[in-house]
Structure formats: C-alpha cells, structure tokens
Design a protein around this motif. Structure first.
Motif, PDB file in Angstrom:
ATOM      1  N   PRO A 109       0.998  -1.338   0.502  1.00 22.03           N
ATOM      2  CA  PRO A 109      -0.325  -0.487  -0.098  1.00 22.03           C
ATOM      3  C   PRO A 109       0.395   0.798   0.088  1.00 22.03           C
ATOM      4  N   LYS A 110       0.601   2.094  -0.580  1.00 22.47           N
ATOM      5  CA  LYS A 110       1.044   3.368  -0.513  1.00 22.47           C
ATOM      6  C   LYS A 110       1.170   4.204   0.874  1.00 22.47           C
ATOM      7  N   LEU A 111       1.986   4.808   1.764  1.00 16.67           N
ATOM      8  CA  LEU A 111       2.491   5.525   2.873  1.00 16.67           C
ATOM      9  C   LEU A 111       2.299   6.957   2.936  1.00 16.67           C
ATOM     10  N   HIS A 112       1.312   7.630   3.697  1.00 16.47           N
ATOM     11  CA  HIS A 112       1.467   8.744   3.854  1.00 16.47           C
ATOM     12  C   HIS A 112       2.436   9.154   5.276  1.00 16.47           C
ATOM     13  N   LYS A 113       2.946  10.415   4.599  1.00 18.43           N
ATOM     14  CA  LYS A 113       4.170  10.639   5.863  1.00 18.43           C
ATOM     15  C   LYS A 113       3.347  11.769   6.663  1.00 18.43           C
TER      16      LYS A 113
ATOM     17  N   TYR B  10       3.608  11.572   0.009  1.00 18.33           N
ATOM     18  CA  TYR B  10       3.009   9.876   0.002  1.00 18.33           C
ATOM     19  C   TYR B  10       4.778   9.244  -0.540  1.00 18.33           C
ATOM     20  N   PHE B  11       4.234   8.128  -0.436  1.00 17.89           N
ATOM     21  CA  PHE B  11       5.785   7.162  -0.664  1.00 17.89           C
ATOM     22  C   PHE B  11       5.093   5.850  -0.733  1.00 17.89           C
ATOM     23  N   GLN B  12       5.839   5.163  -1.848  1.00 19.29           N
ATOM     24  CA  GLN B  12       5.486   3.186  -2.294  1.00 19.29           C
ATOM     25  C   GLN B  12       6.372   2.559  -0.926  1.00 19.29           C
TER      26      GLN B  12
ATOM     27  N   ASP C  93       7.837   0.224  -1.272  1.00 14.62           N
ATOM     28  CA  ASP C  93       9.285  -0.094  -1.135  1.00 14.62           C
ATOM     29  C   ASP C  93      10.266   1.173  -1.107  1.00 14.62           C
ATOM     30  N   GLU C  94       9.866   1.914  -1.072  1.00 20.14           N
ATOM     31  CA  GLU C  94      10.936   2.694  -0.610  1.00 20.14           C
ATOM     32  C   GLU C  94      10.701   3.280   0.695  1.00 20.14           C
ATOM     33  N   VAL C  95       9.903   2.802   1.458  1.00 20.03           N
ATOM     34  CA  VAL C  95      10.159   2.756   2.701  1.00 20.03           C
ATOM     35  C   VAL C  95      10.977   1.605   3.545  1.00 20.03           C
ATOM     36  N   PHE C  96      10.166   0.535   3.298  1.00 19.65           N
ATOM     37  CA  PHE C  96      10.320  -0.771   3.573  1.00 19.65           C
ATOM     38  C   PHE C  96      11.192  -1.420   2.242  1.00 19.65           C
ATOM     39  N   ASP C  97      12.757  -1.066   2.513  1.00 18.15           N
ATOM     40  CA  ASP C  97      13.059  -1.900   0.963  1.00 18.15           C
ATOM     41  C   ASP C  97      14.298  -2.737   1.327  1.00 18.15           C
ATOM     42  N   LYS C  98      13.575  -3.241   2.156  1.00 17.81           N
ATOM     43  CA  LYS C  98      14.671  -4.487   3.046  1.00 17.81           C
ATOM     44  C   LYS C  98      13.806  -6.075   3.344  1.00 17.81           C
ATOM     45  N   PRO C  99      14.437  -6.610   3.416  1.00 16.76           N
ATOM     46  CA  PRO C  99      13.700  -7.766   3.648  1.00 16.76           C
ATOM     47  C   PRO C  99      13.420  -8.026   5.618  1.00 16.76           C
ATOM     48  N   PHE C 100      12.114  -8.093   5.691  1.00 15.66           N
ATOM     49  CA  PHE C 100      12.238  -8.067   8.012  1.00 15.66           C
ATOM     50  C   PHE C 100      13.261  -7.703   8.447  1.00 15.66           C
ATOM     51  N   GLU C 101      14.025  -9.103   8.427  1.00 14.92           N
ATOM     52  CA  GLU C 101      15.028  -9.326   9.092  1.00 14.92           C
ATOM     53  C   GLU C 101      16.582  -8.293   9.463  1.00 14.92           C
ATOM     54  N   GLU C 102      16.296  -7.648   8.418  1.00 15.59           N
ATOM     55  CA  GLU C 102      17.442  -6.441   8.070  1.00 15.59           C
ATOM     56  C   GLU C 102      16.785  -5.166   8.312  1.00 15.59           C
ATOM     57  N   LEU C 103      15.506  -4.942   8.786  1.00 10.09           N
ATOM     58  CA  LEU C 103      14.897  -3.115   9.291  1.00 10.09           C
ATOM     59  C   LEU C 103      15.398  -3.666  10.187  1.00 10.09           C
TER      60      LEU C 103
ATOM     61  N   GLU D  56       1.290   6.246   8.224  1.00 11.58           N
ATOM     62  CA  GLU D  56       0.152   5.515   7.973  1.00 11.58           C
ATOM     63  C   GLU D  56      -0.379   5.021   6.548  1.00 11.58           C
ATOM     64  N   LEU D  57      -1.308   4.122   6.618  1.00 12.55           N
ATOM     65  CA  LEU D  57      -1.850   3.239   5.297  1.00 12.55           C
ATOM     66  C   LEU D  57      -2.859   4.478   5.094  1.00 12.55           C
ATOM     67  N   PRO D  58      -3.322   3.757   3.621  1.00 14.09           N
ATOM     68  CA  PRO D  58      -4.378   4.556   2.601  1.00 14.09           C
ATOM     69  C   PRO D  58      -6.076   4.382   3.852  1.00 14.09           C
ATOM     70  N   LEU D  59      -6.493   5.744   4.091  1.00 15.32           N
ATOM     71  CA  LEU D  59      -7.772   5.133   4.886  1.00 15.32           C
ATOM     72  C   LEU D  59      -9.040   4.229   4.832  1.00 15.32           C
ATOM     73  N   SER D  60      -8.443   3.637   3.817  1.00 21.42           N
ATOM     74  CA  SER D  60      -9.481   3.083   3.754  1.00 21.42           C
ATOM     75  C   SER D  60      -9.621   1.204   4.849  1.00 21.42           C
TER      76      SER D  60
END
Length: 122
Positions: free
Chosen positions: A70-74, A81-83, A85-95, A114-118
């Motif tokens: 989902p698109k993320l809102h800062k 707004y960010f894609q 993969d722009e924010v979470f650009d690694k596998p979970f274990e590397e975050l 935050e996620l989209p309002l939906s």
C-alpha cells in the motif's frame, strides 16, 4: 473495543495486537506504582512489550502488507506519499528498529507513516 485500524479485514493482526496491548497495559500499571520492585517490574515489562512489538507484531504486519504494497502517507512535517518499497526496502530481518516501529505505528496510528484511509475505521 473499537480500534482505529480496521482489524475486521485482518483478524490475524488483531490477536497479536491484543497481546501487545496487554503487555503495554501491564507496563503502564507498573509505571504508576512507586517502589523499587515496581521499577524493576516496569523495566522487565517494557522490555517484553518492545521485544514482542518489534519482532512478532512488526513481522506479522510486514508479512500482511509487503505483498499488497500500500502507498504510505507521512504523518509528520510535510504531507507526502511514499511507495511501500521506498520505506520498507529490505527483507524484514534486515529492517532496523525505527522501521519496525514504523510498522507497528501503521496499526497504532502513531509514529511516522499511515496506511491509506481505507485501512482504518474512521
């Protein structure tokens, strides 16, 4: 209980989030007592809550949303707004811890994104 995040679509997250909230409430209870023992218990409770939140809960949130992307809102500062993969650009274990906090914040409605309002009830 009504949560801002719409758990009806993701009941698997509700179960994990409720465990986290209980850990948080336990820590809050210790924080209201004034004794050396309560201070020690608070430290332990905060550690358990953080470990759970930023490993188990954050991983579950990542596993649900990484395929959806989902698109993320800062939320703070300039509205942007960010894609995913722009924010979470690694596998979970590397975050790092800040990214893991951002994941939990998506559900709590706190932290940076935050996620989209939906995805929310209001």
């Amino acid at each position: 209980m009504n949560y801002r995040f719409n758990f009806k679509k993701y009941p698997e997250l509700l179960e994990l989030y409720e465990v986290y909230r209980k850990l948080e409430l336990k820590a809050t209870g210790y924080s209201m007592k004034e004794s050396k023992r309560a201070g020690e218990q608070l430290t332990k409770a905060n550690q358990r809550s953080s470990e759970y939140a930023y490993s188990i809960l954050a991983k579950a949130i990542y596993d649900v949303f990484a395929p959806i992307k989902p698109k993320l809102h800062k939320r703070r500062g300039e509205s942007a707004y960010f894609q995913w993969d722009e924010v979470f650009d690694k596998p979970f274990e590397e975050l790092d811890i800040n990214h893991r906090k951002c994941l939990v914040g998506l559900i709590e409605g706190k932290f940076v994104y935050e996620l989209p309002l939906s995805y929310y009830n209001d």
